[in-house]
Design a protein around this motif. Structure first.
Motif, PDB file in Angstrom:
ATOM      1  N   LEU A 354       0.847  -1.188   0.000  1.00  0.00           N
ATOM      2  CA  LEU A 354       0.000   0.000   0.000  1.00  0.00           C
ATOM      3  C   LEU A 354       0.882   1.237   0.000  1.00  0.00           C
ATOM      4  O   LEU A 354       1.888   1.285   0.688  1.00  0.00           O
ATOM      5  CB  LEU A 354      -0.869   0.018   1.257  1.00  0.00           C
ATOM      6  N   LEU A 377       7.546   5.410   2.164  1.00  0.00           N
ATOM      7  CA  LEU A 377       6.983   6.643   2.705  1.00  0.00           C
ATOM      8  C   LEU A 377       6.320   6.330   4.036  1.00  0.00           C
ATOM      9  O   LEU A 377       5.743   5.266   4.201  1.00  0.00           O
ATOM     10  CB  LEU A 377       5.928   7.200   1.748  1.00  0.00           C
ATOM     11  N   ASP A 378       6.386   7.287   4.947  1.00  0.00           N
ATOM     12  CA  ASP A 378       5.644   7.123   6.179  1.00  0.00           C
ATOM     13  C   ASP A 378       4.172   7.371   5.890  1.00  0.00           C
ATOM     14  O   ASP A 378       3.830   8.252   5.117  1.00  0.00           O
ATOM     15  CB  ASP A 378       6.134   8.127   7.218  1.00  0.00           C
ATOM     16  N   TRP A 379       3.328   6.559   6.524  1.00  0.00           N
ATOM     17  CA  TRP A 379       1.904   6.718   6.288  1.00  0.00           C
ATOM     18  C   TRP A 379       1.430   7.992   6.981  1.00  0.00           C
ATOM     19  O   TRP A 379       1.696   8.194   8.151  1.00  0.00           O
ATOM     20  CB  TRP A 379       1.138   5.512   6.823  1.00  0.00           C
ATOM     21  N   MET A 381      -0.620  10.254   9.147  1.00  0.00           N
ATOM     22  CA  MET A 381      -1.603   9.996  10.199  1.00  0.00           C
ATOM     23  C   MET A 381      -2.294  11.298  10.542  1.00  0.00           C
ATOM     24  O   MET A 381      -1.650  12.265  10.923  1.00  0.00           O
ATOM     25  CB  MET A 381      -0.904   9.445  11.440  1.00  0.00           C
TER      26      MET A 381
END
Lengths: 487, 245
Positions: A354, A377-379, A381
């Motif tokens: 994802l 990539l950091d999700w 939040m």
């Protein structure tokens, strides 16, 4: 032979490339027609438009120009192995001993200019600096002493000082004592002058072609067993690993070609997610590829030779293993190798991750990308965002809904033949259509339908994410869709 | 439904203290766990598996599935995973062509050192999953210390080498203010437990502070050594618990 590159084949209108310099748009390059109308590179666009209202402009792209020049350089290898870049728009070819092969200097220059396909100038000189100066500053039939002092490529101050002293050509300058020139116009003027006159060397740095990474094996007798073949391939992989290690490269694509004794060729190709050069790892992937091939390797009367090539490489520096976190790093490497293996067996589109997208609609806010190409990539939040379901329906499921009031949450709904009573409901969370992506999106009714999302729980304790597609009062046929399941 | 829930095991288990009996067995690492659920409870089963499965802090998660036959077209939502404390960038989704391929890929993932959790979604009979296949998975998990979770949708339990076997259903949540659905809640029934009594039932509520499911019948304020008085209380209605708006 520096080539002066004009950007486009001459159009009926004057044409110029425009770049932003400081706060002003200035012409970066002009074509012949624009030149005839008095435009020149460096002029502001406003001035140019005043002189020539029909001027056609395109933004300058120095990176694309540099890439085109690179391609041109590779093409020029046909004429001589010694080709050097003269940025931003020139090439220097050392044609000593090559010109007779093409019928003389002029024939070679014509052939090279024809191949380049751009409007270009060229010049011949006994050394690289002289040739460069003749091509950039000389006219037809010019000699080095007749060139203007601008050919020395000094800074503006030194050039102005030379002109003030009445020294207009290289020849003027060359007649003065060198010591005096150095004292008045700087050491660089002397160096350049001596290079152009051929008194000091002006070496070029030709770009050497990279030898392709490959290895071959030829057999005196054809080999028919696949296992023996794999041994040979392993040996070849060890050879290319040594080649790549010397250049600090790792392979991303490995191509094996098997040549049968009857002339038929069979190819195997694998790609990896990370550059590798470990023969065992590549061999495992190759075995995986052979296992999944629709028609297995058919040796026929045996294979005559094997060729292994690594057409796609990337930098791979040997890293010193650290004591701390070593197990974790090894685990990461294992996972990447596992993804490669599964990707080869099942197809790269079957092993996915994802990735977040900066979009508003929930089904657009993420997409699945092949894991080998996924970025880490950091999700994003968002703490203020209402809860999102664990599973999304793709596409959303149509449901029949009975709502108490037209704008209210659903009271009961029918989905797949079963009637669900709504016990708890929260909403609406309004998500507007992305009007800025539509052509007529800013017009009323052109944006697409707004969605009102509700979190609901039915009598059995199942939680759903449901939305009403459209607003009462604006659209007539309003549908409800189920878009997700909460845990 | 809530009345049938009891923290006691179905069978009495000799010397075990009531507390030990009442506590839920963990979905331990290095083991295989089977989770049965109906199609409509799939999200609850996934949340239970992902949140309760013990995992290494930075281990990769592999979710394997086959092309759906009866199931609805569903994809993981990254935001939903993040709410359960799962980093979506650790999740790799593998779509195998058939059940055999999925088992093979799952076995390979279970053998891989850096993989923390392997989650396999199956539906229906799953004929290729037999005692031998499950034993293979268990051996791989024991070696790599990965947590293997097999979700079985609309399926009959079958003998296998799994450590635990669960049946998961959605449970009514504790409503937030203004009649809003609350945090996830699931009913978990332990169908089989290797080395322990089976038959326990728990209602698990999502605990936002802990970031994991918690037994609804055991308020977190009671120290572990005390037998909780509320264990006979049914459902979540009586507990004065933090309401999250």
């Amino acid at each position: 032979m520096p080539g002066d590159r004009s950007p486009e084949p001459s159009a009926p209108e004057a044409f110029a490339l425009v770049a932003r310099v400081g706060n002003a748009l200035r012409l970066a390059a002009v074509d012949r027609l624009a030149l005839a109308q008095g435009l020149a590179a460096g002029m502001t666009l406003a001035d140019a438009r005043a002189r020539c209202p029909a001027l056609v402009t395109v933004p300058a792209d120095p990176d694309a120009d540099a890439r085109a020049l690179d391609r041109l350089l590779e093409g020029m290898r046909r004429f001589t192995p010694m080709v050097a870049l003269d940025p931003p728009d020139g090439l220097v070819l050392d044609i000593s001993g090559c010109d007779h092969l093409f019928g003389g200097e002029d024939a070679l220059a014509d052939a090279a200019r024809r191949q380049a396909g751009f409007a270009s100038r060229h010049g011949f000189g006994p050394n690289a600096m002289a040739a460069r100066a003749l091509a950039r500053h000389g006219s037809a039939g010019a000699e080095v002493p007749m060139l203007p002092v601008a050919a020395l490529d000094l800074d503006e101050g030194a050039l102005a000082a030379l002109r003030r002293a009445g020294l207009r050509t290289i020849g003027d300058l060359a007649r003065r004592p060198m010591g005096m020139i150095a004292a008045r116009f700087g050491e660089q003027a002397v160096t350049r002058l001596r290079q152009i006159m051929g008194e000091a060397p002006s070496p070029i740095a030709p770009r050497r072609p990279q030898a392709p990474i490959r290895a071959d094996a030829r057999f005196p007798e054809p080999i028919a067993r696949t296992d023996d073949m794999m041994d040979v391939i392993e040996h070849l992989l060890a050879q290319v690993a040594r080649q790549m290690e010397a250049r600090r490269l790792g392979g991303r694509r490995f191509v094996v070609q098997l040549v049968r004794s009857d002339g038929a060729r069979q190819g195997l190709m694998i790609e990896t997610g990370q550059p590798v050069r470990d023969p065992a790892a590549v061999l495992r992937l190759l075995r995986e590829r052979i296992d999944t091939m629709a028609d297995p390797l058919d040796p026929g009367f045996g294979f005559d030779s094997v060729h292994l090539a690594v057409p796609w490489t990337e930098a791979l520096v040997e890293r010193q293993p650290t004591l701390q976190g070593e197990a974790q790093a090894r685990g990461e490497a294992d996972v990447i190798a596992l993804i490669d293996r599964l990707g080869i067996r099942l197809g790269p589109d079957r092993v996915r991750r994802l990735e977040p997208c900066d979009r508003h609609l929930p089904e657009m806010a993420q997409h699945l990308v092949p894991a080998a190409r996924a970025s880490t990539l950091d999700w994003p939040m968002d703490k203020d965002q209402p809860p999102r379901p664990l599973l999304l329906f793709d596409p959303p499921q149509s449901v029949d809904v009975i709502a108490g009031v037209p704008d209210g949450p659903p009271q009961r709904f029918r989905w797949r033949g079963a009637l669900h009573e709504v016990r708890l409901a929260e909403g609406p969370e309004r998500i507007a259509a992305e009007w800025w992506r539509r052509r007529e999106g800013h017009q009323p009714g052109g944006a697409g339908r707004t969605r009102d999302y509700y979190r609901i729980e039915d009598g059995d304790g199942r939680r759903y994410w449901m939305f009403r597609h459209g607003l009462f009062g604006q659209e007539t046929d309003i549908h409800w869709y189920l878009h997700g399941l909460f845990a | 439904m809530a009345g049938s829930i009891s923290p006691w095991g179905g069978r009495s288990a000799g010397r075990d203290t009531p507390l030990a009996q009442a506590s839920m067995p963990a979905l331990a690492r290095g083991q295989l766990h089977e989770i049965h659920a109906q199609g409509a409870d799939w999200a609850a089963a996934l949340a239970f598996a992902l949140a309760m499965g013990e995992k290494a802090p930075d281990g990769a998660i592999f979710a394997l599935r086959t092309p759906r036959r009866h199931r609805l077209p569903m994809v993981f939502s990254g935001d939903g995973l993040a709410l359960l404390g799962i980093r979506p960038d650790r999740l790799t989704i593998v779509e195998a062509g058939n059940e055999k391929d999925m088992l093979r890929a799952g076995l390979e993932a279970a053998r891989c050192g850096g993989v923390g959790t392997v989650l396999m979604e199956s539906e229906g009979r799953f004929a290729d999953y037999d005692l031998t296949a499950s034993r293979r998975l268990v051996l791989a998990a024991e070696a790599s210390r990965a947590c293997l979770l097999l979700l079985r949708g609309d399926a009959e339990p079958r003998s296998s080498g799994a450590q635990t076997r669960w049946s998961i259903r959605c449970a009514p949540s504790q409503a937030w203010e203004a009649e809003a659905p609350g945090w996830p809640a699931v009913d978990a029934e332990l169908l089989r437990y290797r080395g322990g009594p089976a038959g326990g039932r728990w209602r698990l509520m999502w605990d936002e502070d802990d970031g994991r499911f918690r037994d609804a019948a055991r308020p977190q304020t009671v120290p572990g050594a005390v037998v909780p008085l509320s264990r006979l209380r049914t459902g979540a209605d009586g507990d004065a618990r933090r309401q999250v708006a």
